[in-house]
Design a protein around this motif. Structure first.
Motif, PDB file in Angstrom:
ATOM      1  N   UNK A  98       8.055   1.340   7.673  1.00  0.00           N
ATOM      2  CA  UNK A  98       7.213   1.291   6.478  1.00  0.00           C
ATOM      3  C   UNK A  98       6.612   2.668   6.171  1.00  0.00           C
ATOM      4  N   UNK A  99       6.574   3.561   7.192  1.00  0.00           N
ATOM      5  CA  UNK A  99       5.998   4.897   7.004  1.00  0.00           C
ATOM      6  C   UNK A  99       7.068   5.974   6.838  1.00  0.00           C
ATOM      7  N   UNK A 100       8.320   5.586   6.621  1.00  0.00           N
ATOM      8  CA  UNK A 100       9.397   6.562   6.458  1.00  0.00           C
ATOM      9  C   UNK A 100       9.089   7.538   5.325  1.00  0.00           C
ATOM     10  N   UNK A 101       9.430   8.801   5.558  1.00  0.00           N
ATOM     11  CA  UNK A 101       9.273   9.820   4.526  1.00  0.00           C
ATOM     12  C   UNK A 101       7.923  10.502   4.525  1.00  0.00           C
ATOM     13  N   UNK A 102       6.991  10.048   5.379  1.00  0.00           N
ATOM     14  CA  UNK A 102       5.665  10.659   5.463  1.00  0.00           C
ATOM     15  C   UNK A 102       5.700  11.729   6.554  1.00  0.00           C
ATOM     16  N   UNK A 103       5.090  12.866   6.292  1.00  0.00           N
ATOM     17  CA  UNK A 103       5.150  13.969   7.252  1.00  0.00           C
ATOM     18  C   UNK A 103       4.411  13.649   8.548  1.00  0.00           C
ATOM     19  N   UNK A 108       0.830  -1.200   0.000  1.00  0.00           N
ATOM     20  CA  UNK A 108       0.000   0.000   0.000  1.00  0.00           C
ATOM     21  C   UNK A 108       0.870   1.258   0.000  1.00  0.00           C
ATOM     22  N   UNK A 109       1.922   1.244   0.814  1.00  0.00           N
ATOM     23  CA  UNK A 109       2.786   2.421   0.888  1.00  0.00           C
ATOM     24  C   UNK A 109       3.564   2.622  -0.411  1.00  0.00           C
ATOM     25  N   UNK A 110       3.831   1.557  -1.141  1.00  0.00           N
ATOM     26  CA  UNK A 110       4.465   1.715  -2.456  1.00  0.00           C
ATOM     27  C   UNK A 110       3.549   2.501  -3.389  1.00  0.00           C
ATOM     28  N   UNK A 111       2.247   2.233  -3.315  1.00  0.00           N
ATOM     29  CA  UNK A 111       1.278   2.981  -4.124  1.00  0.00           C
ATOM     30  C   UNK A 111       1.201   4.439  -3.667  1.00  0.00           C
ATOM     31  N   UNK A 112       1.264   4.639  -2.346  1.00  0.00           N
ATOM     32  CA  UNK A 112       1.246   6.000  -1.819  1.00  0.00           C
ATOM     33  C   UNK A 112       2.461   6.779  -2.332  1.00  0.00           C
ATOM     34  N   UNK A 113       3.631   6.180  -2.243  1.00  0.00           N
ATOM     35  CA  UNK A 113       4.853   6.886  -2.643  1.00  0.00           C
ATOM     36  C   UNK A 113       4.890   7.148  -4.150  1.00  0.00           C
TER      37      UNK A 113
END
Length: 389
Positions: free
Chosen positions: A204-209, A155-160
């Motif tokens: 897994x949430x690295x880079x998210x504000x 899911x986070x790959x899609x977010x990024x």
């Protein structure tokens, strides 16, 4: 941008048979007060709006009222489904609610499509990730493993991927319903483990504000930018010492600026007591426990009679009673204590071990009748032998 991070409302839940809908309605009032007094721009609800997949009518009515009031407020709202919710039921009418500024996200296929907001510093992309069941997503997403880490990673790959296509300086908020490693659960959370691999790493949430997590009922700051708000009310006695509320988060031009915990109203305090019954009833230091919901563990060597009735004579809101006698365990092994003894004698020993005193004469007579009623009937045995012959 000011964000109020909430989760795990569990509308419709009871607490040891005590209804909580009134307290939950009071919390909704508090939520709206905070939105106005703190000039909140965005409210996020990270899963478990309801306590069950098929919520009771009153719980649905309260959710409807809460969302309608939020739609009339100054804030936009993003809501995701948790493991207690039915994604299909919670997501019904979501396209219509979008127009009112209440964005309900329950479809795993849309995790890479954000709700977009703007402030004086530019755009903010809010990605609402519903609860992701690895078993349901393993085939369509071609997950490398049967775990929540694999599902959230995909899911986070899609977010990024989506975020990389946004204008430079776009800030990001992710909402997820998951069990992040390093946090302590409480007794009221439903297990989401799949083959023992329920936990995910915070990386897994690295880079998210800012990551607004749901599922655990206690507030946790996994890191400055990754937090659990916890539930607005306590749903088990394991939560007696937890603060309840929500995170008031401010995003600045460069991402997370501040995070302040806003305490929720407490309908009735929770307390846990342990000791002998007479001592608890006589202790003057426990006067402040008399109006609290109580879980009491009695340590009397002999099981007290009418224990709950006597406790409630002083502590009327006692809800849970546990018995842990403070006495040595029986020394004989079960096999040694059974060998060559009648059912009646074994039953009498069980009663003595359970409550710390022997059965009365009347009780012994009743137990003998019960043992005889369950014993072999020689007439029936003879009949069976003749039939099966």
């Amino acid at each position: 941008m000011r964000i109020l991070h909430t989760s795990d409302w569990h509308l419709g839940r009871s607490f040891h048979r005590e209804g909580l809908l009134g307290a939950q309605a009071t919390w909704v009032d508090h939520l709206l007060d905070v939105v106005e007094s703190q000039r909140v721009d965005l409210v996020v609800v990270s899963g478990d709006v309801y306590d069950r997949a098929l919520p009771q009518v009153d719980a649905v009515a309260l959710a409807d009222e809460a969302f309608a009031r939020l739609a009339r407020s100054r804030a936009r709202v993003v809501v995701t489904s948790g493991n207690h919710d039915s994604a299909q039921r919670l997501g019904f009418g979501s396209r219509l609610m979008d127009a009112a500024g209440v964005h309900v996200r329950t479809d795993a296929a849309a995790v890479g499509t954000p709700v977009l907001l703007d402030d004086e510093h530019g755009p903010v992309a809010v990605y609402g990730l519903p609860y992701l069941d690895p078993d349901l997503l393993r085939e369509p997403w071609q997950l490398p493993g049967r775990s929540h880490e694999a599902a959230l990673g995909a899911a986070m790959a899609r977010v990024r991927t989506d975020l990389s296509r946004r204008p430079a300086g776009t800030r990001s908020v992710v909402m997820a319903h998951a069990f992040v490693a390093g946090c302590r659960p409480s007794d009221s959370e439903r297990d989401i483990s799949v083959g023992g691999v329920s936990m995910v790493s915070a990386e897994v949430f690295d880079g998210i504000d800012y990551t607004a997590l749901g599922h655990l009922h206690g507030p946790h700051a996994v890191s400055d930018a990754v937090r659990y708000s916890g539930s607005p009310l306590a749903y088990s006695f394991s939560e007696a010492d937890q603060r309840k509320g929500s995170w008031l988060v401010e995003l600045g031009a460069d991402g997370l600026a501040t995070a302040e915990f806003v305490d929720a109203p407490v309908p009735r305090r929770l307390r846990v007591l342990r000791g002998e019954l007479d001592a608890l009833l006589a202790d003057p230091a426990l006067v402040d426990h008399e109006d609290a919901w109580l879980q009491v563990t009695l340590t009397d060597a002999v099981r007290p009679e009418r224990a709950m009735e006597r406790l409630r004579s002083r502590f009327p809101h006692t809800l849970a009673l546990l018995l842990e006698p403070d006495r040595p365990a029986a020394s004989a092994t079960p096999t040694a204590r059974l060998r060559g003894r009648s059912d009646h004698d074994v039953t009498l020993d069980f009663v003595t071990d359970l409550r710390g005193r022997a059965a009365s004469t009347e009780e012994s007579a009743l137990l003998r009748l019960a043992c005889d009623a369950c014993g072999d009937d020689p007439d029936v045995d003879t009949l069976l032998s003749e039939v099966t012959g």
